[in-house]
Design an enzyme around this catalytic site. Structure first.
Site, PDB file in Angstrom:
ATOM      1  N   TYR A 106      -0.422   6.622  -2.239  1.00 12.20           N
ATOM      2  CA  TYR A 106      -1.621   7.038  -2.976  1.00 12.20           C
ATOM      3  C   TYR A 106      -2.630   5.925  -3.213  1.00 12.20           C
ATOM      4  CZ  TYR A 106       1.579  10.849  -3.917  1.00 12.20           C
ATOM      5  OH  TYR A 106       2.461  11.884  -3.775  1.00 12.20           O
ATOM      6  N   GLY A 107      -2.294   4.696  -2.935  1.00 10.49           N
ATOM      7  CA  GLY A 107      -3.238   3.617  -3.194  1.00 10.49           C
ATOM      8  C   GLY A 107      -2.579   2.253  -3.173  1.00 10.49           C
ATOM      9  N   VAL A 108      -3.354   1.247  -3.531  1.00  8.45           N
ATOM     10  CA  VAL A 108      -2.875  -0.139  -3.491  1.00  8.45           C
ATOM     11  C   VAL A 108      -1.955  -0.416  -4.673  1.00  8.45           C
ATOM     12  CG1 VAL A 108      -3.601  -2.553  -3.326  1.00  8.45           C
ATOM     13  CG2 VAL A 108      -5.119  -0.758  -2.543  1.00  8.45           C
ATOM     14  N   VAL A 109      -0.936  -1.241  -4.425  1.00  9.20           N
ATOM     15  CA  VAL A 109      -0.027  -1.657  -5.499  1.00  9.20           C
ATOM     16  C   VAL A 109      -0.169  -3.169  -5.695  1.00  9.20           C
ATOM     17  CG1 VAL A 109       2.336  -1.582  -6.360  1.00  9.20           C
ATOM     18  CG2 VAL A 109       1.588   0.108  -4.668  1.00  9.20           C
ATOM     19  N   ASP A 149       9.665  12.923  -1.729  1.00 10.92           N
ATOM     20  CA  ASP A 149       9.273  11.917  -0.734  1.00 10.92           C
ATOM     21  C   ASP A 149      10.163  10.676  -0.837  1.00 10.92           C
ATOM     22  OD1 ASP A 149       7.713  10.956   1.377  1.00 10.92           O
ATOM     23  OD2 ASP A 149       6.262  10.005   0.044  1.00 10.92           O
ATOM     24  N   GLU A 170       0.867  -1.162   0.000  1.00  2.00           N
ATOM     25  CA  GLU A 170       0.000   0.000   0.000  1.00  2.00           C
ATOM     26  C   GLU A 170       0.902   1.208   0.000  1.00  2.00           C
ATOM     27  OE1 GLU A 170      -2.511  -0.695   3.365  1.00  2.00           O
ATOM     28  OE2 GLU A 170      -3.716  -2.150   2.274  1.00  2.00           O
TER      29      GLU A 170
END
Length: 305
Positions: free
Chosen positions: A15-18, A127, A12
């Protein structure tokens, strides 16, 4: 998205699920990032799509390739080349044992090459952290998520409400500077370099003020002498405790003198005086011949365990 068959969820991200997925036609493995955004009803902003599309042009051996952007209704999928492990998981899987210095040197050199390339294309990461540095069994390390911050911003929390780590964040950002320069990535690389050497996060803060004070305790509280303009930054306070600087020998005792010198230049307070990626690549630390086959051999052994 019918082109891809999801194999498994691999993580995760911010920005979202991988997902690990497979191209049904070619059999190629890819990493599929599903971007979850808190958006108005119109769906994905066109500015984000524009920014992301530009990233397809970033082609470099040390940058994770963005292969495709798939945009339907209110979902955005980014299709990246697949690498099986990130630096954080890799370091966590070999606790207690030090990374060989030749491997650290090889990784640092590759990271600087990737960052230098992106900076020359006016792309800042903002980041960088061990979680988005991906490695393969051939001894390569690649930067993931370059440019996503400009497209989507860096949220305070991930979409699953986890706090986005502050550990690698540059002091000018922590002090409220509204202007980002490429120097923010250089600071992060300094933190990652030290962590590879000591196997411990250099500044593991749990809030913005704790993060700042950890930096100040180690590098001394900055002043107009050490960082001209620091007192003008929005979140600077004259009441900050005044700590004196520690020597890097205390922090990274088993790093050779050239390595300590480079680390010092990566962790300069004043962003305008912080070394650039391009200059860092020419630092004497890298002048000894790079035993990359040995580095490769070491990584390969670890991957087999």
């Amino acid at each position: 998205m019918d082109m891809f068959q999801k194999v498994e969820k691999i993580g995760e991200g911010t920005y979202g699920v991988v997902y690990k997925a497979k191209n049904r036609e070619t059999g190629q493995l890819v990493a599929l990032k599903k971007i979850r955004l808190d958006l108005e009803m119109e769906g994905v902003p066109s500015t984000a799509i524009r920014e992301i599309s530009l990233l397809k042009e970033l082609k470099h051996p040390n940058i994770v390739r963005l292969l495709d952007v798939v945009h339907n209704e209110r979902k955005l999928y980014l299709v990246f080349e697949f690498l099986s492990q990130d630096l954080k998981k890799y370091m966590d899987s070999t606790p207690g044992s030090e990374l060989p210095l030749h491997l650290i040197k090889s990784y640092l050199f590759q990271l600087l090459q990737g960052v230098s390339f992106c900076h020359s294309h006016r792309v800042i990461h903002r980041d960088l952290k061990p979680q988005n540095l991906l490695i393969n069994e051939l001894g390569a390390i690649k930067l993931a998520d370059f440019g996503l911050a400009r497209a989507f911003g860096v949220p305070l929390r991930t979409y699953t409400h986890e706090v986005v780590t502050l550990w690698y964040r540059a002091p000018e950002i922590l002090l409220g500077s509204k202007f980002y320069t490429t120097a923010v990535d250089i600071w992060s690389i300094g933190c990652i370099f030290a962590e590879m050497v000591t196997r411990k996060a250099l500044f593991p803060g749990d809030s913005e003020i704790d993060q700042l004070f950890r930096i100040f305790r180690m590098l001394g509280t900055p002043s107009e002498d050490t960082w001209p303009g620091v007192t003008q930054l929005p979140d600077y306070k004259g009441s900050f405790p005044k700590w004196t600087r520690k020597g890097l020998e205390e922090i990274v005792p088993n790093l050779e003198p050239e390595g300590r010198d480079l680390l010092m230049q990566l962790l300069q307070y004043d962003p305008s005086q912080r070394i650039t990626a391009k200059t860092a690549l020419a630092h004497p630390y890298f002048s000894s011949p790079e035993p990359s086959p040995a580095a490769r051999q070491y990584v390969l052994q670890r991957f087999r365990h």
